[in-house]
Design an enzyme around this catalytic site. Structure first.
Site, PDB file in Angstrom:
ATOM      1  N   PRO A 181       1.269  -6.070  -3.304  1.00  0.00           N
ATOM      2  CA  PRO A 181      -0.160  -6.347  -3.181  1.00  0.00           C
ATOM      3  C   PRO A 181      -1.061  -5.390  -3.971  1.00  0.00           C
ATOM      4  CG  PRO A 181       0.706  -5.391  -1.152  1.00  0.00           C
ATOM      5  CD  PRO A 181       1.892  -5.734  -2.013  1.00  0.00           C
ATOM      6  N   ASN A 182      -2.056  -5.992  -4.571  1.00  0.00           N
ATOM      7  CA  ASN A 182      -3.132  -5.306  -5.304  1.00  0.00           C
ATOM      8  C   ASN A 182      -2.699  -4.768  -6.668  1.00  0.00           C
ATOM      9  OD1 ASN A 182      -5.142  -5.627  -3.198  1.00  0.00           O
ATOM     10  ND2 ASN A 182      -3.916  -4.169  -2.048  1.00  0.00           N
ATOM     11  N   ARG A 230      -8.283  -1.212 -10.859  1.00  0.00           N
ATOM     12  CA  ARG A 230      -8.198  -0.740  -9.480  1.00  0.00           C
ATOM     13  C   ARG A 230      -8.096   0.789  -9.450  1.00  0.00           C
ATOM     14  NH1 ARG A 230      -2.699  -0.867  -5.848  1.00  0.00           N
ATOM     15  NH2 ARG A 230      -3.666  -0.130  -3.930  1.00  0.00           N
ATOM     16  N   TYR A 278      -4.579   5.137 -10.279  1.00  0.00           N
ATOM     17  CA  TYR A 278      -3.522   4.262 -10.808  1.00  0.00           C
ATOM     18  C   TYR A 278      -3.553   4.087 -12.329  1.00  0.00           C
ATOM     19  CZ  TYR A 278      -3.026   3.199  -5.854  1.00  0.00           C
ATOM     20  OH  TYR A 278      -2.825   3.314  -4.495  1.00  0.00           O
ATOM     21  N   ASN A 337       7.784  -1.991  -6.718  1.00  0.00           N
ATOM     22  CA  ASN A 337       6.610  -1.288  -6.214  1.00  0.00           C
ATOM     23  C   ASN A 337       6.029  -2.193  -5.137  1.00  0.00           C
ATOM     24  OD1 ASN A 337       4.272   0.011  -5.576  1.00  0.00           O
ATOM     25  ND2 ASN A 337       3.633   0.401  -7.703  1.00  0.00           N
ATOM     26  N   ALA A 345       1.266  -1.331  -0.598  1.00  0.00           N
ATOM     27  CA  ALA A 345       1.033  -0.934   0.793  1.00  0.00           C
ATOM     28  C   ALA A 345       2.131  -1.421   1.732  1.00  0.00           C
ATOM     29  CB  ALA A 345      -0.324  -1.459   1.252  1.00  0.00           C
ATOM     30  N   GLU A 379      12.801   2.042  -5.502  1.00  0.00           N
ATOM     31  CA  GLU A 379      11.414   2.075  -5.032  1.00  0.00           C
ATOM     32  C   GLU A 379      10.592   2.911  -6.004  1.00  0.00           C
ATOM     33  OE1 GLU A 379      11.036   3.844  -1.129  1.00  0.00           O
ATOM     34  OE2 GLU A 379       8.881   4.148  -1.357  1.00  0.00           O
ATOM     35  N   HIS A 437       6.514   4.169  -7.266  1.00  0.00           N
ATOM     36  CA  HIS A 437       5.073   4.241  -7.048  1.00  0.00           C
ATOM     37  C   HIS A 437       4.443   4.920  -8.250  1.00  0.00           C
ATOM     38  CE1 HIS A 437       5.679   3.032  -2.936  1.00  0.00           C
ATOM     39  NE2 HIS A 437       6.644   3.928  -2.868  1.00  0.00           N
ATOM     40  N   ARG A 485      -0.915  12.245  -1.039  1.00  0.00           N
ATOM     41  CA  ARG A 485      -2.068  11.434  -0.628  1.00  0.00           C
ATOM     42  C   ARG A 485      -2.171  11.368   0.905  1.00  0.00           C
ATOM     43  NH1 ARG A 485      -2.010   6.021  -3.756  1.00  0.00           N
ATOM     44  NH2 ARG A 485      -4.140   5.998  -2.933  1.00  0.00           N
TER      45      ARG A 485
HETATM   46  C1  DQA Z   1       1.385   2.535  -4.611  1.00  0.00           C
HETATM   47  C2  DQA Z   1       1.119   3.513  -3.467  1.00  0.00           C
HETATM   48  C3  DQA Z   1       0.827   2.767  -2.175  1.00  0.00           C
HETATM   49  O1  DQA Z   1       0.557   3.685  -1.127  1.00  0.00           O
HETATM   50  C4  DQA Z   1      -0.381   1.876  -2.370  1.00  0.00           C
HETATM   51  O2  DQA Z   1      -0.618   1.126  -1.190  1.00  0.00           O
HETATM   52  C5  DQA Z   1      -0.285   0.992  -3.550  1.00  0.00           C
HETATM   53  C6  DQA Z   1       0.262   1.545  -4.789  1.00  0.00           C
HETATM   54  C7  DQA Z   1       1.573   3.271  -5.964  1.00  0.00           C
HETATM   55  O3  DQA Z   1       2.084   2.639  -6.891  1.00  0.00           O
HETATM   56  O4  DQA Z   1       1.186   4.431  -6.096  1.00  0.00           O
HETATM   57  O5  DQA Z   1      -0.719  -0.146  -3.535  1.00  0.00           O
HETATM   58  O6  DQA Z   1       2.600   1.843  -4.340  1.00  0.00           O
END
Ligand code: DQA
Length: 142
Positions: free
Chosen positions: A10-11, A18, A23, A74, A77, A99, A101, A108
């Site tokens: 998501p996102n 964003r 990011y 990735n 959230a 995994e 990020h 954070r």
């Molecule tokens: C994320 C870190 C997550 O905590 C966050 O919700 C994201 C992006 C990252 O790539 O740093 O959406 O996965």
């Protein structure tokens, strides 16, 4: 040719605009294109969804299809909340999932320090921006 699934949650479709201070400015399309350029011997399949179930379905489909060197995930959230995604990764045991990020989640907010998926992933890479993805691909194709 090795085949890798890039799975983004998501996102992440909003990358580039964003919260760029966290990011970066690279869009998701640019990220996928740069990986394809950097790893010309790897075939990338890419899927992004804001829906938890769609990510689970895509993971199942990759496992059924077979032939993947691994998955770079990735989960956004959902990393911190999704038992369903964790169970899906455990269910496709034998297929390596890394995994990743962009941000260093441990620097954070506290709620980002816990990952429900790390324990069932092959490895975890975070904090290197788009380079996190390239490091994961390099690890999977070694
Ligand atoms: C994320 C870190 C997550 O905590 C966050 O919700 C994201 C992006 C990252 O790539 O740093 O959406 O996965």
């Amino acid at each position: 040719m090795k085949k890798i699934l890039l799975l983004n949650g998501p996102n992440l479709n909003l990358l580039g605009t964003r919260e760029p201070e966290i990011y970066g400015n690279t869009t998701l399309d640019e990220l996928v294109e740069s990986l394809a350029r950097r790893f010309p011997d790897v075939h990338f399949d890419h899927f992004q969804s804001n829906c938890e179930g769609a990510l689970v379905d895509r993971l199942h489909a990759a496992w059924r299809e077979g032939g993947y060197a691994g998955v770079v995930l990735n989960a956004g959230a959902y990393t911190h909340t999704s038992v369903a995604l964790r169970d899906a990764i455990a269910a496709v045991g034998g297929m390596d999932v890394v995994e990743v990020h962009l941000s260093n989640v441990h620097r954070r907010e506290e709620f980002r320090h816990r990952s429900l998926i790390s324990a069932v992933c092959r490895g975890v890479i975070c904090g290197f921006g788009t380079e996190s993805y390239a490091l994961a691909v390099a690890a999977l194709v070694r």
